[in-house]
Enzyme design. Structure first.
Site, PDB file in Angstrom:
ATOM      1  N   LEU A   1       1.127  -0.890   0.330  1.00 34.86           N
ATOM      2  CA  LEU A   1      -0.165   0.350  -0.286  1.00 34.86           C
ATOM      3  C   LEU A   1       0.708   1.271   0.177  1.00 34.86           C
ATOM      4  O   LEU A   1       0.936   1.779   1.032  1.00 34.86           O
ATOM      5  CB  LEU A   1      -0.845  -0.244   1.365  1.00 34.86           C
ATOM      6  CG  LEU A   1      -2.279  -1.076   1.341  1.00 34.86           C
ATOM      7  CD1 LEU A   1      -1.819  -2.357   1.162  1.00 34.86           C
ATOM      8  CD2 LEU A   1      -2.287  -0.851   2.657  1.00 34.86           C
ATOM      9  N   ASP A   2       1.838   1.314  -0.911  1.00 30.40           N
ATOM     10  CA  ASP A   2       2.317   2.226  -0.946  1.00 30.40           C
ATOM     11  C   ASP A   2       1.904   4.340  -1.758  1.00 30.40           C
ATOM     12  O   ASP A   2       1.614   3.912  -2.762  1.00 30.40           O
ATOM     13  CB  ASP A   2       3.444   2.122  -2.392  1.00 30.40           C
ATOM     14  CG  ASP A   2       4.989   3.292  -1.898  1.00 30.40           C
ATOM     15  OD1 ASP A   2       5.672   2.834  -2.460  1.00 30.40           O
ATOM     16  OD2 ASP A   2       4.751   3.689  -0.740  1.00 30.40           O
ATOM     17  N   GLY A   3       1.826   5.229  -1.098  1.00 35.91           N
ATOM     18  CA  GLY A   3       1.248   6.367  -1.431  1.00 35.91           C
ATOM     19  C   GLY A   3       0.630   6.887  -1.170  1.00 35.91           C
ATOM     20  O   GLY A   3       0.196   8.461  -1.029  1.00 35.91           O
TER      21      GLY A   3
ATOM     22  N   SER B   1       2.207   3.325  -7.257  1.00 38.71           N
ATOM     23  CA  SER B   1       3.037   4.535  -7.260  1.00 38.71           C
ATOM     24  C   SER B   1       4.142   3.984  -7.116  1.00 38.71           C
ATOM     25  O   SER B   1       5.125   5.232  -7.681  1.00 38.71           O
ATOM     26  CB  SER B   1       3.619   4.935  -5.506  1.00 38.71           C
ATOM     27  OG  SER B   1       2.402   4.687  -4.377  1.00 38.71           O
TER      28      SER B   1
END
Lengths: 260, 284
Positions: free
Chosen positions: B40-42, B229
């Site tokens: 879960l990047d960003g 991302s």
């Protein structure tokens, strides 16, 4: 690419109702059409990438002219084992990498095809030294020659298993006698040391280029991939210097937080 | 599947649901991944981009997570693993770490309150990682929801917290070593303490690869890993399990992830299914 039907496709033998049969065949048609459209899309993307690669190789795109190659301290190249048999292509790729000034390289394919052809590959390079030899002679920091490490799947999880046994035997050797024994408790530093003790001294690559049909690292050592940037370059037969330059240039602009 | 709220679904939501069903009936003509993993990047970049208050990105990210899990459940994916919190994340600013821990506790307690709905959908929730690093309230809540959903099996949600792959590998070595000690049954001095003599070391068989694999936190291995991302690294996540896994890095920030990204990852899985199955067979 070989499309295999899924659970929906395997229902055909049990379909008796004509309406169910018609809807099954219609859905199969839609599914195959979807994949055909996706394949056409990827074909157009590949053509654009090839043209872009040609323009970069010819020096017409100024942005990729000067590369800060020092940022790539250790480069890894993963090649699909079937494609790795194209040794002449592999050698051409390594010559490009050598000319760009990369100092340390790891070549990986899961079946060890590249390892088998190590002698042929090393003889074709102008100024390269096997990684093990560089470690033995303690010249890793010597920037005059490119060091090349060859790896396969036996250097990944199997190596970690051998290191696990080193740790376990050390634990047994030093377990206290006559007093309550502590349970095995190891650290990541101890695993590092165990891997080095059995000959696995290769560092973590900064950048990993994947030549094959899928963006997948195919079993490269899990211990050495923590923060490695992975770029899919496509099949080896379509490799070009421009794409290689673009991938390395992109890497030099990446900023990592390392989780913070 | 409506994961939240007891409100009557709107016309648009119903229409969306039936359109998704139509899309899934086409996609399921091919193989569907058994397990999809997510990084879960960003969230923070999303908050900055939209000038949200502190924590706003994580809240938006949580809503996106619910949507993505809904799509996976509806599509027939059996396992979903979420990289919720890395051991490396403890190095962030203390108030940021505390915020994430508080959000996690709030959401776990929310799940406990909705336990009946989770059980109705036959969802099993498991927390994996070095859970000893969690604060007591979060650990207690996590244990509670795991016990409450342990018997569910239609969909397994694995939440990797206090997790890194290298920590997992070392943990697997420790557990495999303990298994070896237990199987040799050397505790024999009557006081419960174990005595190991040098001459008793020889009968120990070596730790095997299959034993290490059995002792990793996360099984089965994912078929697809999605990191948002546009970042192309694994950041010490599932390094052991991604030998035959497609790595997909859409440019969208995590709160911007949608159905199209999940569908695109499934289509690419289907395109390369035969190749990856062949590679798995070779490595066995």
């Amino acid at each position: 690419m070989d499309l295999k039907p899924g659970a929906g496709g395997q229902r055909v033998n049990r379909l008796v109702d004509p309406f169910a049969q018609i809807s099954y065949h219609f859905l199969q048609f839609l599914w195959r059409t979807l994949h055909l459209l996706v394949s056409l899309w990827y074909l157009q993307v590949s053509m654009v990438q090839m043209i872009e690669g040609f323009l970069i190789s010819s020096g017409l795109v100024k942005r990729y002219g000067a590369l800060d190659i020092d940022k790539v301290r250790y480069l890894a190249i993963v090649v699909d084992s079937e494609e790795a048999y194209q040794i002449s292509k592999v050698i051409q790729l390594l010559k490009w990498v050598e000319d760009m000034g990369v100092k340390h390289l790891c070549l990986y394919d899961s079946k060890g095809v590249l390892k088998t052809n190590k002698k042929t590959i090393m003889e074709s390079l102008n100024n390269a030294m096997p990684f093990e030899e560089a470690v033995e002679k303690d010249v890793l920091l010597d920037q005059k020659q490119m060091t090349v490490e060859f790896a396969s799947s036996s250097d990944g999880k199997e190596a970690i298993t051998r290191a696990a046994n080193v740790l376990f035997m050390k634990y047994l050797k030093y377990a206290k006698t006559g007093v309550g024994k502590e349970e095995p408790c190891f650290t990541e530093d101890q695993m590092d040391e165990a891997l080095k003790a059995i000959g696995y001294k290769g560092p973590e690559p900064d950048l990993l280029l994947i030549y094959g049909p899928v963006r997948c690292h195919l079993g490269f050592s899990p211990w050495r991939l923590r923060y490695t940037e992975m770029v899919h370059m496509g099949p080896l037969r379509y490799m070009n210097l421009g794409s290689l330059k673009k991938a390395i240039h992109r890497f030099t602009t990446v900023q990592q937080n390392y989780g913070t | 599947m409506e994961l939240y709220n007891g409100e009557r679904p709107s016309v648009f939501r119903l229409l969306g649901k039936y359109m998704r069903k139509g899309l899934y009936s086409i996609l399921t003509q091919g193989p569907i991944p058994t397990h999809i993993a997510f990084i879960l990047d960003g969230n923070r970049r999303f908050a900055k981009k939209h000038k949200l208050p502190e924590g706003g990105g994580h809240k938006a990210g949580f809503l996106a997570l619910l949507n993505v899990l809904t799509y996976c459940y509806e599509l027939g994916v059996k396992y979903a693993t979420i990289y919720a919190f890395s051991i490396d994340n403890f190095r962030r600013k203390p108030h940021e770490v505390q915020y994430v821990m508080d959000l996690m506790l709030e959401k776990i307690e929310g799940m406990i309150m909705e336990e009946s709905i989770i059980n109705a959908y036959d969802i099993c929730v498991r927390f994996v990682g070095n859970l000893k690093l969690l604060s007591e309230p979060v650990k207690t809540a996590a244990d509670k929801i795991m016990r409450a959903t342990a018997n569910n099996s239609k969909f397994v949600l694995l939440l990797a917290v206090c997790y890194t792959s290298t920590d997992e590998i070392v943990h697997a070595v420790e557990e495999s070593s303990k298994d070896k000690l237990k199987s040799n049954e050397i505790c024999n001095d009557g006081n419960g303490d174990c005595v190991i003599k040098i001459e008793e070391m020889e009968p120990y068989s070596e730790i095997k690869l299959v034993e290490l694999e059995r002792n990793t936190y996360i099984n089965p291995y994912p078929d697809v890993l999605i990191r948002t991302s546009g970042e192309t690294r694994l950041s010490n996540y599932l390094l052991w399990q991604t030998t035959n896994c497609i790595l997909y890095s859409p440019h969208a920030l995590w709160p911007e992830i949608g159905l199209r990204h999940v569908v695109w990852s499934v289509i690419n899985f289907q395109r390369h299914y035969s190749y990856l199955e062949k590679h798995k067979e070779y490595l066995k």
